[in-house]
Design a protein around this motif. Structure first.
Motif, PDB file in Angstrom:
ATOM      1  N   LEU A   1       0.827  -1.207   0.000  1.00  0.00           N
ATOM      2  CA  LEU A   1       0.000   0.000   0.000  1.00  0.00           C
ATOM      3  C   LEU A   1       0.859   1.255   0.000  1.00  0.00           C
ATOM      4  O   LEU A   1       0.598   2.196  -0.763  1.00  0.00           O
ATOM      5  CB  LEU A   1      -0.918  -0.003   1.227  1.00  0.00           C
ATOM      6  CG  LEU A   1      -1.851   1.212   1.389  1.00  0.00           C
ATOM      7  CD1 LEU A   1      -2.738   1.366   0.168  1.00  0.00           C
ATOM      8  CD2 LEU A   1      -2.692   1.072   2.651  1.00  0.00           C
ATOM      9  N   SER A   2       1.880   1.275   0.837  1.00  0.00           N
ATOM     10  CA  SER A   2       2.756   2.435   0.901  1.00  0.00           C
ATOM     11  C   SER A   2       3.460   2.665  -0.427  1.00  0.00           C
ATOM     12  O   SER A   2       3.573   3.802  -0.899  1.00  0.00           O
ATOM     13  CB  SER A   2       3.793   2.245   2.014  1.00  0.00           C
ATOM     14  OG  SER A   2       4.652   3.354   2.094  1.00  0.00           O
ATOM     15  N   GLY A   3       3.910   1.581  -1.049  1.00  0.00           N
ATOM     16  CA  GLY A   3       4.578   1.702  -2.348  1.00  0.00           C
ATOM     17  C   GLY A   3       3.657   2.250  -3.413  1.00  0.00           C
ATOM     18  O   GLY A   3       4.054   3.098  -4.228  1.00  0.00           O
ATOM     19  N   ASN A   4       2.410   1.789  -3.433  1.00  0.00           N
ATOM     20  CA  ASN A   4       1.450   2.269  -4.430  1.00  0.00           C
ATOM     21  C   ASN A   4       1.107   3.735  -4.209  1.00  0.00           C
ATOM     22  O   ASN A   4       0.971   4.505  -5.172  1.00  0.00           O
ATOM     23  CB  ASN A   4       0.183   1.419  -4.381  1.00  0.00           C
ATOM     24  CG  ASN A   4       0.388   0.026  -4.948  1.00  0.00           C
ATOM     25  OD1 ASN A   4       1.297  -0.196  -5.738  1.00  0.00           O
ATOM     26  ND2 ASN A   4      -0.428  -0.928  -4.535  1.00  0.00           N
TER      27      ASN A   4
ATOM     28  N   ASP B   1       3.039   5.934  -2.778  1.00  0.00           N
ATOM     29  CA  ASP B   1       4.230   6.682  -3.185  1.00  0.00           C
ATOM     30  C   ASP B   1       4.262   6.873  -4.697  1.00  0.00           C
ATOM     31  O   ASP B   1       4.642   7.937  -5.196  1.00  0.00           O
ATOM     32  CB  ASP B   1       5.492   5.951  -2.738  1.00  0.00           C
ATOM     33  CG  ASP B   1       5.972   6.394  -1.369  1.00  0.00           C
ATOM     34  OD1 ASP B   1       5.778   7.581  -1.038  1.00  0.00           O
ATOM     35  OD2 ASP B   1       6.526   5.574  -0.632  1.00  0.00           O
ATOM     36  N   SER B   2       3.868   5.818  -5.417  1.00  0.00           N
ATOM     37  CA  SER B   2       3.849   5.885  -6.878  1.00  0.00           C
ATOM     38  C   SER B   2       2.856   6.925  -7.368  1.00  0.00           C
ATOM     39  O   SER B   2       3.155   7.723  -8.265  1.00  0.00           O
ATOM     40  CB  SER B   2       3.509   4.506  -7.456  1.00  0.00           C
ATOM     41  OG  SER B   2       3.453   4.555  -8.863  1.00  0.00           O
ATOM     42  N   VAL B   3       1.661   6.924  -6.764  1.00  0.00           N
ATOM     43  CA  VAL B   3       0.641   7.909  -7.150  1.00  0.00           C
ATOM     44  C   VAL B   3       1.113   9.320  -6.827  1.00  0.00           C
ATOM     45  O   VAL B   3       0.971  10.242  -7.645  1.00  0.00           O
ATOM     46  CB  VAL B   3      -0.690   7.616  -6.421  1.00  0.00           C
ATOM     47  CG1 VAL B   3      -1.693   8.737  -6.681  1.00  0.00           C
ATOM     48  CG2 VAL B   3      -1.260   6.286  -6.879  1.00  0.00           C
ATOM     49  N   LYS B   4       1.691   9.495  -5.653  1.00  0.00           N
ATOM     50  CA  LYS B   4       2.194  10.817  -5.258  1.00  0.00           C
ATOM     51  C   LYS B   4       3.297  11.284  -6.207  1.00  0.00           C
ATOM     52  O   LYS B   4       3.365  12.468  -6.570  1.00  0.00           O
ATOM     53  CB  LYS B   4       2.711  10.758  -3.831  1.00  0.00           C
ATOM     54  CG  LYS B   4       3.380  12.043  -3.351  1.00  0.00           C
ATOM     55  CD  LYS B   4       3.839  11.905  -1.925  1.00  0.00           C
ATOM     56  CE  LYS B   4       4.735  13.068  -1.532  1.00  0.00           C
ATOM     57  NZ  LYS B   4       6.044  13.030  -2.242  1.00  0.00           N
ATOM     58  N   SER B   5       4.149  10.360  -6.610  1.00  0.00           N
ATOM     59  CA  SER B   5       5.225  10.712  -7.525  1.00  0.00           C
ATOM     60  C   SER B   5       4.683  11.206  -8.859  1.00  0.00           C
ATOM     61  O   SER B   5       5.200  12.175  -9.435  1.00  0.00           O
ATOM     62  CB  SER B   5       6.141   9.499  -7.740  1.00  0.00           C
ATOM     63  OG  SER B   5       7.153   9.798  -8.688  1.00  0.00           O
ATOM     64  N   LEU B   6       3.644  10.554  -9.361  1.00  0.00           N
ATOM     65  CA  LEU B   6       3.045  10.983 -10.627  1.00  0.00           C
ATOM     66  C   LEU B   6       2.491  12.401 -10.531  1.00  0.00           C
ATOM     67  O   LEU B   6       2.489  13.146 -11.513  1.00  0.00           O
ATOM     68  CB  LEU B   6       1.925  10.019 -11.027  1.00  0.00           C
ATOM     69  CG  LEU B   6       2.361   8.608 -11.454  1.00  0.00           C
ATOM     70  CD1 LEU B   6       1.138   7.729 -11.691  1.00  0.00           C
ATOM     71  CD2 LEU B   6       3.217   8.669 -12.705  1.00  0.00           C
TER      72      LEU B   6
END
Length: 276
Positions: free
Chosen positions: A221-224, A226-231
């Motif tokens: 969940l944290s990784g996903n 982070d991915s959304v935030k990065s985008l």
């Protein structure tokens, strides 16, 4: 229109250069910071969404140490249970040896000495703590395992329960192998204690399995997130580098054209040079 009072061309060129320079500075800031959103005005909706995501990620990050601590707590319980099992196994052996009719009083006395020490060890384990929290207690422990404060309950291990069907009290508080008859009774108590210890082990194992799965879920969940935030917040360096080059070229061109536009009125003044 050929005028010298107002240089419309130069004004337009200056405006274009100003706009291009502003965009160039924004692009340079994105490249130097690695962020697509360098101020809330760049993307108000995205900036607001990023704040929410950062908050969720931080709370998930806070839940992970809770799970790690709970895992260490349960693994410590498991280690002590394994050691107590070794002690109970030996106590069972001693009870069998002492119960035998061919065992001498001297031998029983020797067996009793070792048996008493093992009883003391089993009793002592029931008082152990982890970070000042009792490892073996009837009290259930709640572990906060997610960003919303959800909890997982680790069942208490009532080690000192004095009921026959409860903890290990019978194994260390009331039995002796000083005689053949007492040794026979002690053997039954030790066997019951082993059964109760097996129940404790299964509870600890179930907790460890649940904590491990929960930890994996939080990592995913944290990784996903982070991915959304990065985008939303991070700049695409390759794309931004291309944009920077384009804007740099436009700025250079606008600067050159502004120079030309400023020179244009001087050409018109040459028309007024009568006879010179």
């Amino acid at each position: 229109v050929n005028t010298i009072g107002t240089n419309i061309t130069a004004e337009r060129a200056a405006r274009i250069l100003t706009d291009t320079t502003f965009l160039l500075q924004k692009s340079l800031l994105r490249l130097s910071s690695g962020l697509r959103i360098t101020s809330a005005g760049d993307d108000p909706g995205g900036a607001a969404r990023a704040i929410t995501l950062e908050n969720n990620i931080a709370r998930i990050g806070a839940a992970q140490p809770n799970i790690t601590n709970a895992t260490s707590f349960s693994e410590t319980q498991s280690g002590f249970i394994d050691d107590v099992q070794t002690a109970l196994d030996r106590m069972g052996e001693l009870a069998v040896l002492s119960a035998d009719g061919l065992t001498t009083a001297t031998q029983r006395s020797d067996y009793q000495i070792e048996f008493t020490q093992l009883q003391s060890y089993v009793s002592d384990v029931g008082t152990k703590t982890f970070n000042s929290i009792a490892l073996f207690s009837a009290t259930n422990l709640g572990v906060t395992i997610d960003a919303d404060g959800g909890q997982f309950t680790m069942n208490g291990l009532d080690y000192q329960n004095n009921l026959v069907s409860g903890g290990l009290f019978e194994a260390y508080a009331t039995i002796s192998i000083a005689t053949s008859v007492l040794a026979g009774t002690a053997l039954g108590s030790v066997s019951l204690a082993v059964d109760n210890l097996s129940f404790f082990k299964s509870q600890v194992g179930a907790s460890l399995e649940r904590l491990d799965l929960t930890s994996q879920d939080l990592s995913v969940l944290s990784g996903n997130l982070d991915s959304v935030k990065s985008l939303i917040t991070d700049t695409d360096i390759a794309t931004e580098a291309v944009e920077y080059s384009r804007l740099q070229l436009l700025a250079d061109s606008a600067t050159a054209m502004l120079i030309q536009a400023n020179a244009q009125p001087r050409s018109l003044l040459e028309l007024l040079d009568f006879g010179n």
